[in-house]
Structures are given as structure tokens and as C-alpha cells.
Design a protein around this motif. Structure first.
Motif, PDB file in Angstrom:
ATOM      1  N   SER A  46      18.011 -12.336  21.258  1.00 22.27           N
ATOM      2  CA  SER A  46      16.988 -11.465  21.830  1.00 22.27           C
ATOM      3  C   SER A  46      15.590 -11.814  21.330  1.00 22.27           C
ATOM      4  N   SER A  47      15.424 -12.150  20.067  1.00 18.35           N
ATOM      5  CA  SER A  47      14.096 -12.485  19.563  1.00 18.35           C
ATOM      6  C   SER A  47      13.591 -13.780  20.190  1.00 18.35           C
ATOM      7  N   ASP A  50      12.532 -12.864  23.783  1.00 20.52           N
ATOM      8  CA  ASP A  50      11.263 -12.134  23.766  1.00 20.52           C
ATOM      9  C   ASP A  50      10.096 -13.105  23.619  1.00 20.52           C
ATOM     10  N   SER A  51      10.218 -14.028  22.694  1.00 20.57           N
ATOM     11  CA  SER A  51       9.169 -15.013  22.465  1.00 20.57           C
ATOM     12  C   SER A  51       9.014 -15.925  23.679  1.00 20.57           C
ATOM     13  N   TYR A  53       9.577 -15.207  26.845  1.00 21.76           N
ATOM     14  CA  TYR A  53       8.909 -14.492  27.930  1.00 21.76           C
ATOM     15  C   TYR A  53       7.412 -14.390  27.655  1.00 21.76           C
ATOM     16  N   HIS A  54       7.051 -14.147  26.412  1.00 19.45           N
ATOM     17  CA  HIS A  54       5.647 -14.083  26.003  1.00 19.45           C
ATOM     18  C   HIS A  54       4.955 -15.414  26.290  1.00 19.45           C
ATOM     19  N   VAL A 114      10.892  -6.059  30.636  1.00 22.17           N
ATOM     20  CA  VAL A 114       9.571  -6.043  30.036  1.00 22.17           C
ATOM     21  C   VAL A 114       8.794  -4.859  30.593  1.00 22.17           C
ATOM     22  N   THR A 139       5.624  -4.982  26.242  1.00 23.04           N
ATOM     23  CA  THR A 139       6.754  -4.825  25.340  1.00 23.04           C
ATOM     24  C   THR A 139       7.951  -5.535  25.933  1.00 23.04           C
ATOM     25  N   VAL A 140       8.519  -6.443  25.169  1.00 18.08           N
ATOM     26  CA  VAL A 140       9.720  -7.149  25.569  1.00 18.08           C
ATOM     27  C   VAL A 140      10.781  -6.817  24.539  1.00 18.08           C
ATOM     28  N   GLY A 141      11.872  -6.221  24.974  1.00 21.16           N
ATOM     29  CA  GLY A 141      12.899  -5.834  24.025  1.00 21.16           C
ATOM     30  C   GLY A 141      12.348  -4.830  23.039  1.00 21.16           C
ATOM     31  N   SER A 143       9.950  -5.719  20.680  1.00 21.15           N
ATOM     32  CA  SER A 143       8.686  -6.152  20.095  1.00 21.15           C
ATOM     33  C   SER A 143       7.538  -6.038  21.095  1.00 21.15           C
ATOM     34  N   ARG A 145       3.905  -7.314  22.374  1.00 22.65           N
ATOM     35  CA  ARG A 145       3.136  -8.560  22.390  1.00 22.65           C
ATOM     36  C   ARG A 145       1.785  -8.298  23.032  1.00 22.65           C
TER      37      ARG A 145
END
Length: 158
Positions: A46-47, A50-51, A53-54, A114, A139-141, A143, A145
Motif C-alpha cells: 500500500s505505501s 500511494d507513492s 499514484y502521487h 484517492v 489523500t491516498v490510502g 497518507s 500528499r
């Protein structure tokens, strides 16, 4: 006396070879703890997602700016509540159409897990200048951003 002395040396050499059971067990426990912590990092995707997608959103902004300059057409970046899309803006030079990814020729848009807030629309003109500037967060998951679009240059960064 010489035989006694040589026996002492032989016993000393055999005693100093190898590791004790306590040392071996300690090393095995430490390696096991490190492996369990490391495995949790590798199996939790997941981390990384998330990164990814950012970075994908930042890449989409940069691509939109380059396409706007190269084609001399305005390019819109539409951010929805849970998605984004790149489109050519309708003008006298260009027809309104969806921008496609260079490699796959699929639509340059994505919907993910997201939440984008606020949901502005950015437009890059033929000189690569962004119509809207500032920061927006998403916000993704678990975290949060932030993506920042600089005024005048249109440079995008986090």
C-alpha cells in the motif's frame, strides 16, 4: 613436562575453535527479528502504491505542460474527487479531445482510491504557463500528499 605443555596447547586450540551454543542462538534470534520486520515492509504494497499514484499525478502535470508547449494548444488537467484526466481544451487551433498516454495510447486519466481536495482545474497554455497555481492536497490510502504548481513557470513538485 613437555608432553604436559603440548597437551595444554592442544586443549587451548580446540577450545577456541567454533562458536558457543549461546552465540549461535543469539545470532539466529537477531536474524529472525530482522527478517520478520523486513518481510512486513516488502509484503505491504500500500505505501508503494500511494507513492506511485502521487508520482503519477506529478508526471501527468509535467506531461500536460510539455504537450501544451509542443502542440501550441491549451491542455486542461481536471481533478475530480477521486480521479484526474488530461484533455485538450477547445480553441480555434485545437478540438477538444482526451489526451492519450504515449506508450499505451490509452486515456491519460485514472481513478483510484484517492480523495483530492480541493478539486481545481488547471490549464496550461501554449507557453506552458498554468492558469491556476498553488498547492492542492490529496489523500491516498492512509497518507496525505501535497502537489505544488508554481506560478509563471508552471513547475510541479511535491
Amino acid at each position: 613436562m613437555q608432553t604436559n605443555n603440548s597437551n595444554f596447547r592442544n586443549n587451548e586450540l580446540t577450545r577456541n575453535q567454533g562458536f558457543t551454543l549461546v552465540e549461535l542462538v543469539t545470532v539466529i534470534i537477531i536474524v529472525g527479528i530482522m527478517a520478520s520486520v523486513g518481510a512486513a515492509k516488502f509484503f505491504s504494497q500500500s505505501s508503494f502504491q500511494d507513492s506511485q499514484y502521487h508520482q503519477e499525478i506529478i508526471s501527468a502535470f509535467r506531461y500536460a505542460q510539455k504537450i501544451a508547449i509542443a502542440s501550441q494548444c491549451d491542455v486542461d488537467i481536471v481533478l475530480g474527487g477521486d480521479n484526474y484526466a488530461l484533455n485538450y481544451a477547445a480553441s480555434s487551433l485545437c478540438a477538444a479531445q482526451i489526451l492519450k498516454k504515449p506508450a499505451s495510447q490509452s486515456a491519460y486519466s485514472d481513478t483510484g482510491t484517492v480523495i483530492i481536495s480541493p478539486t481545481p482545474t488547471f490549464t496550461y497554455d501554449a507557453q506552458g504557463i498554468a492558469s491556476s497555481t498553488g498547492a492542492f492536497s490529496f489523500t491516498v490510502g492512509d497518507s496525505a500528499r501535497v502537489v505544488i504548481v508554481e506560478p509563471i513557470t508552471g513547475y510541479v513538485h511535491d
